[in-house]
Design a protein around this motif. Structure first.
Motif, short mmCIF file in Angstrom:
data_model
loop_
_atom_site.label_atom_id
_atom_site.label_comp_id
_atom_site.label_asym_id
_atom_site.label_seq_id
_atom_site.Cartn_x
_atom_site.Cartn_y
_atom_site.Cartn_z
N TYR A 194 19.06 -17.69 44.62
CA TYR A 194 17.90 -18.56 46.45
C TYR A 194 17.09 -19.69 45.36
O TYR A 194 16.66 -19.58 46.71
CB TYR A 194 17.12 -17.21 46.92
N THR A 195 16.78 -19.74 44.51
CA THR A 195 16.31 -20.75 44.38
C THR A 195 16.53 -21.76 42.99
O THR A 195 17.58 -21.81 43.13
CB THR A 195 14.23 -20.53 43.66
N GLU A 196 15.62 -22.48 43.54
CA GLU A 196 16.78 -23.84 42.28
C GLU A 196 16.51 -23.68 40.67
O GLU A 196 16.65 -24.32 39.57
CB GLU A 196 15.14 -25.42 42.15
N MET A 197 15.52 -22.48 40.21
CA MET A 197 15.79 -21.95 38.92
C MET A 197 17.55 -21.78 38.18
O MET A 197 18.04 -21.08 38.40
CB MET A 197 15.31 -20.73 38.79
N THR A 198 17.12 -22.35 37.09
CA THR A 198 18.73 -22.97 36.45
C THR A 198 18.60 -21.73 35.80
O THR A 198 17.65 -21.05 35.19
CB THR A 198 18.85 -24.43 36.18
N PRO A 199 19.93 -21.55 34.41
CA PRO A 199 19.91 -20.86 33.67
C PRO A 199 19.47 -20.97 31.92
O PRO A 199 18.72 -20.46 31.32
CB PRO A 199 21.33 -21.03 33.08
N LEU A 200 19.15 -22.46 32.21
CA LEU A 200 18.24 -23.25 31.17
C LEU A 200 16.12 -22.74 31.70
O LEU A 200 16.10 -22.74 30.68
CB LEU A 200 18.36 -24.65 31.36
#
Ligand SMILES: Cc1cc2nc3c(=O)[nH]c(=O)nc-3n(C[C@H](O)[C@H](O)[C@H](O)COP(=O)(O)OP(=O)(O)OC[C@H]3O[C@@H](n4cnc5c(N)ncnc54)[C@H](O)[C@@H]3O)c2cc1C
Length: 668
Positions: free
Chosen positions: A583-589
């Protein structure tokens, strides 16, 4: 802190290397130097009384003996409390809170008088007319009578409208007649009801003039004030042993044509007149204020219990040495194992999150209640929704924390004398009483669904759900993820908003497909519970961040509290990482970076872990744990506790002669 026996050398080293002054934390948590002194004086006043010592640890007593010993101690404690109040001449709320907390620690597996304090007195204040208050309030405050709150029945707890106890009004005698028409209508659970209390506030279905009038509260005398015998028609007893809180004396209660005077219905809002005419309350919601207050108070209670569990596990982990990190080197303190830090430090941080949020919610509660006095009800639904989801999320988190602390202490944590099993029992009970947690989350979800419709409709929003507007407009709270504290707070809100939107969408879709609203609600209830939890977490995170921003303490202490804040927010995010990736812009990195940041925080907090729990300033008799005492002499204390076992008082137990020897010598 307790007696100053020689300090374990590892704990001594921890205290020497701590980077801040634990006393500053103590003073901050108490709310000032004067408050710290007051608390310590109150603790001394109670704990120095030899009558409150246990000659044999309570854990070794039978269920009946435990109860009798608890009543003895409770009487000593409440006599002292009365003397103390006489000395000061008035009731000071903050002082009473300190006293309550000390009393809870002394009566550690539950207080059979507690319902008198937490329910009976507040309900009389909130629901009784001035005339009724004059009859009962002072008597309950003085412990001339002891009461409980009898709502739950064998067949119904959550569903209050389903309660079966009846109260029929008879205008000829001007009395109510109480009955338990079925086995399932027996009251079941009220604290102190078994053998302790002689009065109860009973929740029953009211009938007057042959018409059903809904649920009402009645003051009912249960036992003769001289002999303590149950009054005619009263069937009463104790419900038996439980996972914890075994000294609370939870009871059952049935009525067989029990007559009580008309004046014994609590009539501040609804009324029954002499002829049986019924005057309905102008607003039913007014009756629920007391329950909300108790729910709000639970946050403070469980944050303290969690802080105790963390104190025990962290001090023990500093003393306990186990295994080898590098071949041939001395065994390290288990607190140096990263996994041990990962188990304990996030819950240490959580105890602060709960404390700060509890304080904030109590302030809102006080404001809303004073508005109620002026007839303003606007903020009541928001308070109700907040109290429901925060009680549920905080008690669940605290129960997980206490269990994790127990596991972190290995085998010794499983011993009753560690006090960890008892702390877990106290906390997990709070997941059920004052509203079962799932049911409470669903109540918040109902509020969130309404709030969502308001957001969609462009209406004004109450402050704690204002963030929903962003999800409606499609504007992203975290347009580019930069991992700052502000970004994380906003991401928690975004997750909650998206989950609310998702639940509203799928429920709406189901209804459009022809499913009834009730079935659609049930089919969507897993998502609904999850969106209420996400809302609760967003608030906890926001409040922790706000509390640290407002701090007025030394740089050294602020640094530590900011580390705890970051650990709490990042740990909670990582535990729910699926939501954030979805649901957010958080990426696996970004996830990996946060994981690294969390591990750095564990290292940063490591040197101060003992200092932080020392800062809680729990007296040894309040911690009541062989593993968690200030001096860290865990092995001496474990041995001393075992030597008190009644089984160790004889070299040969009589069962040897009775059973073992005949079996051993029988040649079988
Ligand atoms: C230690 C302790 C002390 C207590 N003290 C008191 C006291 O002093 N006085 C008193 O009156 N009571 C007391 N209680 C009772 C307590 O208030 C009830 O146990 C509580 O309200 C839950 O009700 P229940 O036990 O009937 O559970 P139920 O309502 O039967 O719940 C069982 C399960 O059904 C689920 N469920 C129920 N309804 C719904 C729904 N609408 N939607 C989805 N799921 C649902 C719940 O989530 C739960 O998983 C005490 C309980 C405990 C454990």
């Amino acid at each position: 802190m307790g007696s100053r026996t020689p300090e374990n050398s590892d704990l001594k080293k921890e205290r020497r290397t701590c980077t801040f002054n634990p006393l500053e934390l103590t003073v901050f948590l108490d709310g000032g130097r004067k408050k710290t002194k007051e608390r310590r004086d109150i603790e001394k006043y109670f704990l120095s009384d030899p009558e409150l010592n246990d000659p044999v640890p309570m854990d070794f007593l039978s269920h009946k003996e435990k109860y009798e010993e608890t009543v003895r101690k409770a009487c000593v404690v409440y006599k002292k409390l009365k003397e103390m109040r006489k000395g000061t001449g008035s009731i000071d709320i903050s002082r009473e809170n300190i006293i309550t907390s000390v009393i809870h620690s002394i009566l550690k597996d539950g207080d059979p008088f507690s319902l008198n304090n937490v329910m009976m007195i507040p309900v009389i204040i909130g629901q009784a007319t001035p005339r009724q208050q004059a009859m009962w309030l002072q008597r309950t405050i003085n412990y001339e009578i002891i009461g409980t709150y009898a709502q739950t029945e064998l067949g119904h707890g959550t569903f209050i409208r389903g309660l079966e106890t009846t109260a029929h009004y008879d205008p000829t005698t001007q009395e109510f007649i109480l009955n338990s028409p079925t086995l399932t209508s027996y009251k079941w659970w009220p604290g102190g009801l078994g053998q302790t209390t002689n009065y109860a506030i009973v929740v029953a279905q009211l009938y007057t003039q042959g018409v059903y009038r809904g649920i009402h509260l009645f003051m009912v005398q249960l036992r003769n004030e001289e002999t303590h015998e149950p009054l005619p028609g009263i069937k009463i007893g104790e419900i038996g042993t439980k996972l914890g809180m075994n000294n609370v004396n939870n009871g059952f209660l049935g009525f067989e044509n029990v007559h009580i005077p008309r004046e014994h219905m609590l009539m501040k809002y609804s009324k029954v007149l002499e002829d049986g005419s019924y005057i309905k309350s102008t607003n039913e919601k007014l009756a629920y204020g007391g329950m909300t207050f108790v729910r709000v108070s639970i946050l403070k209670v469980v944050s303290t219990l969690l802080a105790k569990a963390c104190t025990i596990a962290i001090r023990y982990s500093a003393v306990r040495r186990q295994s080898e990190m590098k071949p041939g080197e001395p065994e390290p303190q288990i607190l140096d194992y990263r996994t041990q830090q990962y188990k304990l430090f996030p819950y240490l941080a959580a105890s602060f999150a709960l404390k700060f949020t509890g304080k904030w919610l109590l302030n809102i509660c006080t404001e809303v209640f004073s508005e109620l006095e002026e007839g303003k009800l606007e903020r009541l639904p928001e308070l109700h929704a907040l109290s429901c989801c925060l009680k549920a999320v905080c008690t669940t988190e605290a129960a997980q924390g206490a269990e994790t602390c127990r596991l972190a202490c290995g085998g010794h944590g499983y011993m009753m004398c560690s006090n960890l099993p008892s702390l877990y029992g106290l906390i997990t009970a709070a997941c059920t009483y004052e509203g079962e947690n799932t049911v409470l989350l669903l109540q918040t979800a109902r509020y969130l669904m309404k709030a969502w419709q308001q957001a969609v409709g462009g209406m004004a929003m109450t402050p704690t759900v204002a963030y929903l507007k962003q999800a409606v407009s499609g504007s992203n709270g975290t347009p580019c993820w930069e991992g700052s504290t502000a970004c994380i707070v906003s991401a928690f809100q975004q997750v909650a908003a998206r989950k609310v939107k998702h639940s509203a969408d799928i429920m709406g879709q189901r209804i459009q497909e022809g499913v009834s609203p009730e079935d659609a609600w049930n089919m969507t209830s897993v998502e609904l519970v999850q969106c209420a939890e996400a809302h609760g977490r967003a608030i906890l995170v926001e409040r922790f961040v706000a509390a640290v921003a407002e701090l007025n303490v030394s740089v050294a202490l602020k640094t530590v509290l900011a580390q705890l804040r970051d650990l709490y927010t990042i740990y909670t995010l990582l535990r729910n990482s699926g939501d954030f990736l979805m649901y957010t812009e958080m990426t696996p990195l970004d996830y990996c970076n946060l994981q690294n940041r969390m591990e750095t925080l564990l290292s940063e907090l490591r040197p101060n872990a003992v200092g932080i729990v020392d800062g809680f300033d729990f007296h040894d008799d309040i911690i009541a744990s062989t593993l968690g005492s200030w001096d860290g002499q865990v092995y001496d204390r474990l041995f001393a506790a075992a030597s008190k076992s009644p089984l160790n008082q004889d070299t040969v137990n009589e069962s040897f002669h009775k059973y073992l020897k005949p079996m051993l010598k029988s040649g079988l």
